[in-house]
Every structure is written in C-alpha cells, then in structure tokens.
Design a protein around this motif. Structure first.
Motif, mmCIF file in Angstrom:
data_model
loop_
_atom_site.group_PDB
_atom_site.id
_atom_site.type_symbol
_atom_site.label_atom_id
_atom_site.label_comp_id
_atom_site.label_asym_id
_atom_site.label_seq_id
_atom_site.Cartn_x
_atom_site.Cartn_y
_atom_site.Cartn_z
ATOM 1 N N ALA A 102 1.036 -1.012 -0.135
ATOM 2 C CA ALA A 102 0.039 0.059 0.500
ATOM 3 C C ALA A 102 0.718 0.735 -0.370
ATOM 4 C CB ALA A 102 -1.439 -0.508 1.447
ATOM 5 N N LEU A 103 0.724 2.026 -0.977
ATOM 6 C CA LEU A 103 1.446 3.331 -1.026
ATOM 7 C C LEU A 103 0.332 4.851 -1.386
ATOM 8 C CD1 LEU A 103 3.080 2.428 -4.431
ATOM 9 C CD2 LEU A 103 4.159 2.110 -1.962
ATOM 10 N N THR A 104 0.955 5.049 0.089
ATOM 11 C CA THR A 104 0.572 6.979 -0.159
ATOM 12 C C THR A 104 0.647 7.866 -0.910
ATOM 13 O OG1 THR A 104 -0.305 6.333 2.604
ATOM 14 C CG2 THR A 104 -0.612 8.427 1.752
ATOM 15 N N VAL A 105 0.276 8.634 -1.698
ATOM 16 C CA VAL A 105 0.218 9.313 -2.733
ATOM 17 C C VAL A 105 -0.116 10.787 -1.613
ATOM 18 C CG1 VAL A 105 0.463 11.066 -4.755
ATOM 19 C CG2 VAL A 105 0.272 8.401 -4.794
ATOM 20 N N ILE A 106 0.928 11.966 -1.430
ATOM 21 C CA ILE A 106 0.035 13.102 -0.983
ATOM 22 C C ILE A 106 0.640 13.752 -2.307
ATOM 23 C CG2 ILE A 106 1.438 13.997 1.125
ATOM 24 C CD1 ILE A 106 3.183 12.131 2.107
ATOM 25 N N ARG A 107 -0.581 14.944 -2.281
ATOM 26 C CA ARG A 107 -0.282 16.266 -2.942
ATOM 27 C C ARG A 107 0.451 17.120 -1.985
ATOM 28 N NH1 ARG A 107 -5.488 17.749 -6.125
ATOM 29 N NH2 ARG A 107 -6.338 17.123 -3.957
ATOM 30 N N GLN A 108 1.677 17.729 -2.727
ATOM 31 C CA GLN A 108 1.825 18.518 -1.815
ATOM 32 C C GLN A 108 1.303 20.260 -2.354
ATOM 33 O OE1 GLN A 108 5.415 18.326 -0.584
ATOM 34 N NE2 GLN A 108 4.230 16.431 -1.032
ATOM 35 N N PRO A 109 1.303 21.407 -1.200
ATOM 36 C CA PRO A 109 0.808 22.324 -1.406
ATOM 37 C C PRO A 109 0.862 23.298 -2.707
ATOM 38 C CG PRO A 109 2.248 21.517 1.190
ATOM 39 C CD PRO A 109 2.431 20.657 -0.132
ATOM 40 N N GLY A 110 0.005 23.755 -2.840
ATOM 41 C CA GLY A 110 -0.121 24.698 -4.798
ATOM 42 C C GLY A 110 0.088 24.051 -5.194
ATOM 43 N N CYS A 111 0.246 22.488 -5.541
ATOM 44 C CA CYS A 111 -0.271 21.258 -6.633
ATOM 45 C C CYS A 111 -1.535 21.538 -6.960
ATOM 46 C CB CYS A 111 0.422 20.222 -6.155
ATOM 47 S SG CYS A 111 -0.198 18.859 -8.159
ATOM 48 N N THR A 112 -2.082 21.837 -8.125
ATOM 49 C CA THR A 112 -3.864 21.326 -8.202
ATOM 50 C C THR A 112 -3.894 20.772 -9.089
ATOM 51 O OG1 THR A 112 -2.986 22.935 -10.667
ATOM 52 C CG2 THR A 112 -3.125 24.524 -8.962
ATOM 53 N N GLN A 113 -2.585 19.365 -9.880
ATOM 54 C CA GLN A 113 -2.879 18.562 -9.969
ATOM 55 C C GLN A 113 -3.464 17.479 -9.360
ATOM 56 O OE1 GLN A 113 -1.913 18.121 -13.765
ATOM 57 N NE2 GLN A 113 -2.580 15.853 -14.215
ATOM 58 N N SER A 114 -4.420 16.628 -10.389
ATOM 59 C CA SER A 114 -5.517 16.228 -9.081
ATOM 60 C C SER A 114 -5.255 14.465 -10.174
ATOM 61 C CB SER A 114 -6.842 16.113 -9.541
ATOM 62 O OG SER A 114 -7.402 16.429 -11.054
ATOM 63 N N TYR A 115 -4.122 14.278 -11.155
ATOM 64 C CA TYR A 115 -3.842 12.555 -10.814
ATOM 65 C C TYR A 115 -2.768 12.754 -11.648
ATOM 66 C CZ TYR A 115 -4.555 14.437 -15.460
ATOM 67 O OH TYR A 115 -3.815 15.385 -16.664
ATOM 68 N N GLY A 116 -2.281 11.245 -11.073
ATOM 69 C CA GLY A 116 -0.774 10.995 -12.385
ATOM 70 C C GLY A 116 -1.152 9.468 -12.482
ATOM 71 N N PHE A 117 0.367 8.788 -11.713
ATOM 72 C CA PHE A 117 0.754 7.908 -12.242
ATOM 73 C C PHE A 117 1.659 7.394 -11.066
ATOM 74 C CE2 PHE A 117 -1.184 8.352 -16.362
ATOM 75 C CZ PHE A 117 -1.774 7.455 -16.776
ATOM 76 N N ILE A 118 2.255 6.477 -10.498
ATOM 77 C CA ILE A 118 3.048 5.636 -9.770
ATOM 78 C C ILE A 118 3.885 4.986 -10.696
ATOM 79 C CG2 ILE A 118 3.824 4.300 -8.206
ATOM 80 C CD1 ILE A 118 1.671 5.791 -6.407
ATOM 81 N N SER A 119 4.696 4.833 -10.982
ATOM 82 C CA SER A 119 6.381 3.694 -11.167
ATOM 83 C C SER A 119 6.626 3.184 -9.807
ATOM 84 C CB SER A 119 7.040 4.543 -11.973
ATOM 85 O OG SER A 119 6.396 5.465 -12.859
ATOM 86 N N TRP A 120 7.274 1.864 -9.990
ATOM 87 C CA TRP A 120 7.561 1.227 -8.528
ATOM 88 C C TRP A 120 8.107 0.158 -8.877
ATOM 89 C CZ3 TRP A 120 6.014 -3.949 -8.363
ATOM 90 C CH2 TRP A 120 4.726 -4.123 -8.998
ATOM 91 N N ILE A 121 8.933 -0.104 -8.314
ATOM 92 C CA ILE A 121 10.039 -1.461 -8.288
ATOM 93 C C ILE A 121 10.280 -2.144 -6.531
ATOM 94 C CG2 ILE A 121 12.732 -2.726 -8.772
ATOM 95 C CD1 ILE A 121 13.066 0.031 -10.310
ATOM 96 N N ALA A 122 9.684 -3.609 -7.095
ATOM 97 C CA ALA A 122 10.125 -4.153 -5.699
ATOM 98 C C ALA A 122 10.834 -5.633 -5.574
ATOM 99 C CB ALA A 122 9.219 -4.532 -5.303
ATOM 100 N N ILE A 123 12.088 -5.837 -4.667
ATOM 101 C CA ILE A 123 13.395 -6.714 -5.161
ATOM 102 C C ILE A 123 13.503 -6.867 -3.640
ATOM 103 C CG2 ILE A 123 15.765 -7.276 -5.444
ATOM 104 C CD1 ILE A 123 15.640 -4.467 -7.597
ATOM 105 N N GLY A 124 12.978 -8.867 -3.495
ATOM 106 C CA GLY A 124 13.267 -9.564 -2.296
ATOM 107 C C GLY A 124 13.890 -10.418 -2.855
ATOM 108 N N PRO A 125 13.084 -11.532 -1.229
ATOM 109 C CA PRO A 125 14.007 -12.680 -1.535
ATOM 110 C C PRO A 125 12.369 -13.729 -2.171
ATOM 111 C CG PRO A 125 14.069 -12.109 0.831
ATOM 112 C CD PRO A 125 13.544 -10.950 -0.416
ATOM 113 N N SER A 126 12.904 -15.069 -3.414
ATOM 114 C CA SER A 126 11.211 -14.967 -4.101
ATOM 115 C C SER A 126 11.135 -16.111 -3.039
ATOM 116 C CB SER A 126 12.003 -15.750 -5.531
ATOM 117 O OG SER A 126 13.263 -16.399 -5.372
ATOM 118 N N LEU A 127 9.388 -16.411 -3.265
ATOM 119 C CA LEU A 127 9.233 -18.189 -2.599
ATOM 120 C C LEU A 127 10.761 -18.737 -2.994
ATOM 121 C CD1 LEU A 127 5.525 -17.094 -2.867
ATOM 122 C CD2 LEU A 127 6.946 -17.421 -1.020
#
Length: 146
Positions: free
Chosen positions: A121-146
C-alpha cells in the motif's frame, strides 16, 4: 568379412542417419566447441539455477526476484492524499523486500504505508500548491523469492 576388407570401404556423405545412432552415444565429448548456440535451446530451458551469475545481487546472497509496474491515482476534490495498492505477480517470501516508487509529477510525493507478501500500500501526498488531480506511480520491488 574381415576388418581388412572394410578398410577400403568409404562411407558416403549423408548415409548415416540419426536412426543409426544408439541412444545415449552422443555426449558432450563429441560436441565441437561452439556447436550449441542459443538457437538450439528450447524456450524455458535455462533457469536461474543454470546461470553462473546472479541476475539480481542481494547483500545476503539469496535468490531474489525483481518486479515492477505502474498504477494510476486520482484525487477527489480538495483531498491532499490518497492510497494506491500495487499487487505483485509473484508474492515475496518475506516482508522485508525493498520497494521504491515515484510519481510522474513533481507535485506528488509517494510513501510506503504497508507491506504484505503479495502487495504494498502506497500513500500519494499532494504537495501544497499542486493543482494536478491525477497521475501515475512507477514502482520497483526486489526481494527474496518463494
């Protein structure tokens, strides 16, 4: 027929077929250097255990999996944060995997809220003064495999 009688016999090119070879008689010793190329490998024939190197290096020398993706987000009205859940194609073996995320717009900050083996779960925080109401997140996750 004696061995001397066969000494003068010439085997014609192409006259010995695979059917004439006994199963198991061709070994690595009979293969010339460079005879086996990537075109000879069946899809899926090479797996991580066949590699002489680790495709992803970790500090613990454990086998790791790397996954990545994109997720859209939308802010409703004047709210200043929203939550995005990213689901992994393969669950991680433990919860101490690494995940990094960023937004496609400088007016948003992305923070990790909660980790689970199969999603984060990721939280997206809109910075003060930002008027944009949408966007995209790019993410990478790395860790031990099953």
């Amino acid at each position: 027929m004696t061995a001397e009688a066969l000494a003068s016999v010439t085997i014609q090119d192409g006259s010995i077929s695979g059917a004439k070879l006994e199963d198991g008689t061709i070994t690595g010793q009979q293969l010339a250097a460079g005879a086996v190329t990537s075109g000879h490998l069946a899809p899926g024939a090479v797996n991580p255990q066949h590699l002489s190197f680790a495709p992803i290096r970790s500090s613990s020398d454990r086998t790791a999996v790397q996954q990545y993706g994109f997720a859209a987000f939308v802010f409703q009205g004047a709210e200043d944060q929203t939550e995005v859940t990213v689901t992994f194609g393969e669950a991680f073996a433990v919860l101490n995997y690494v995940i990094v995320a960023m937004s496609n717009h400088p007016g948003f900050q992305v923070c990790l809220k909660q980790q689970r083996a199969e999603e984060a779960a990721l939280t997206v925080i809109r910075q003060p003064g930002c008027t944009q109401s949408y966007g995209f997140i790019s993410w990478i996750a790395i860790g031990p495999s099953l």
